[in-house]
Scaffold this active site. Structure first.
Site, PDB file in Angstrom:
ATOM      1  N   ASP A   1       0.847  -1.186   0.000  1.00  7.83           N
ATOM      2  CA  ASP A   1       0.000   0.000   0.000  1.00  7.83           C
ATOM      3  C   ASP A   1       0.888   1.243   0.000  1.00  7.83           C
ATOM      4  O   ASP A   1       1.908   1.275   0.696  1.00  7.83           O
ATOM      5  CB  ASP A   1      -0.895  -0.020   1.242  1.00  7.83           C
ATOM      6  CG  ASP A   1      -2.008   1.002   1.171  1.00  7.83           C
ATOM      7  OD1 ASP A   1      -1.708   2.213   1.207  1.00  7.83           O
ATOM      8  OD2 ASP A   1      -3.172   0.595   1.113  1.00  7.83           O
ATOM      9  N   ILE A   2       0.509   2.252  -0.763  1.00 11.94           N
ATOM     10  CA  ILE A   2       1.326   3.477  -0.817  1.00 11.94           C
ATOM     11  C   ILE A   2       1.151   4.342   0.435  1.00 11.94           C
ATOM     12  O   ILE A   2       1.941   5.238   0.685  1.00 11.94           O
ATOM     13  CB  ILE A   2       1.083   4.313  -2.090  1.00 11.94           C
ATOM     14  CG1 ILE A   2      -0.362   4.776  -2.189  1.00 11.94           C
ATOM     15  CG2 ILE A   2       1.493   3.536  -3.330  1.00 11.94           C
ATOM     16  CD1 ILE A   2      -0.608   5.783  -3.300  1.00 11.94           C
TER      17      ILE A   2
ATOM     18  N   HIS B   1     -10.687  -5.249  -3.338  1.00  8.95           N
ATOM     19  CA  HIS B   1      -9.320  -5.363  -2.851  1.00  8.95           C
ATOM     20  C   HIS B   1      -9.324  -5.788  -1.391  1.00  8.95           C
ATOM     21  O   HIS B   1     -10.191  -5.412  -0.623  1.00  8.95           O
ATOM     22  CB  HIS B   1      -8.511  -4.085  -3.053  1.00  8.95           C
ATOM     23  CG  HIS B   1      -9.121  -2.826  -2.531  1.00  8.95           C
ATOM     24  ND1 HIS B   1     -10.242  -2.243  -3.068  1.00  8.95           N
ATOM     25  CD2 HIS B   1      -8.743  -2.017  -1.516  1.00  8.95           C
ATOM     26  CE1 HIS B   1     -10.529  -1.124  -2.411  1.00  8.95           C
ATOM     27  NE2 HIS B   1      -9.637  -0.975  -1.460  1.00  8.95           N
TER      28      HIS B   1
ATOM     29  N   HIS C   1      -7.133  -5.892   2.098  1.00  6.31           N
ATOM     30  CA  HIS C   1      -6.016  -5.318   2.837  1.00  6.31           C
ATOM     31  C   HIS C   1      -5.467  -6.417   3.729  1.00  6.31           C
ATOM     32  O   HIS C   1      -6.230  -7.077   4.437  1.00  6.31           O
ATOM     33  CB  HIS C   1      -6.485  -4.155   3.720  1.00  6.31           C
ATOM     34  CG  HIS C   1      -6.881  -2.935   2.977  1.00  6.31           C
ATOM     35  ND1 HIS C   1      -6.042  -1.854   2.849  1.00  6.31           N
ATOM     36  CD2 HIS C   1      -8.025  -2.611   2.328  1.00  6.31           C
ATOM     37  CE1 HIS C   1      -6.660  -0.906   2.155  1.00  6.31           C
ATOM     38  NE2 HIS C   1      -7.864  -1.346   1.833  1.00  6.31           N
TER      39      HIS C   1
END
Length: 110
Positions: free
Chosen positions: A30-31, A94, A96
């Site tokens: 993750d950015i 998505h 996480h």
């Protein structure tokens, strides 16, 4: 879907720090990580909602999640990997994955 950032990642138009890829999914860091190793896992096909994915895609996604979780657990010396399914901030399914330790003061709840 042309405007979907995750579809652009799948197409190779946007580069990411990939940590896993198979024929059905891609996992990348993750950015804006909430914890070290915070990873996103996406299906390569576009589906906005988890419940709308064909069974073969969701099955493959969760098999990939297990593979990625094992890798993250080892790399980050985590006790477990918390997994959350999200779809409101980016309209592409998505997951996480958050490496966690039992001693973490603020366990992530996705």
């Amino acid at each position: 879907m042309e405007s979907c950032i995750f579809c652009k990642i799948v197409a190779g138009d946007i580069s990411t720090q990939k940590i896993f890829e198979d024929e059905n999914s891609i996992a990348f860091l993750d950015i804006h990580p909430k914890v070290p190793g915070h990873t996103l896992l996406i299906p390569k096909t576009h589906h906005q909602w988890f419940q709308d994915m064909p069974d073969n895609i969701s099955d493959a996604l969760f098999r990939a999640a297990k593979t990625v979780a094992k890798k993250l657990k080892k790399e980050y010396s985590a006790d477990f990997i918390r997994v959350g399914i999200v779809g409101t901030d980016i309209p592409h399914v998505h997951l996480h994955l958050f490496p966690q330790k039992m001693t973490d003061k603020n366990l992530i709840i996705a």
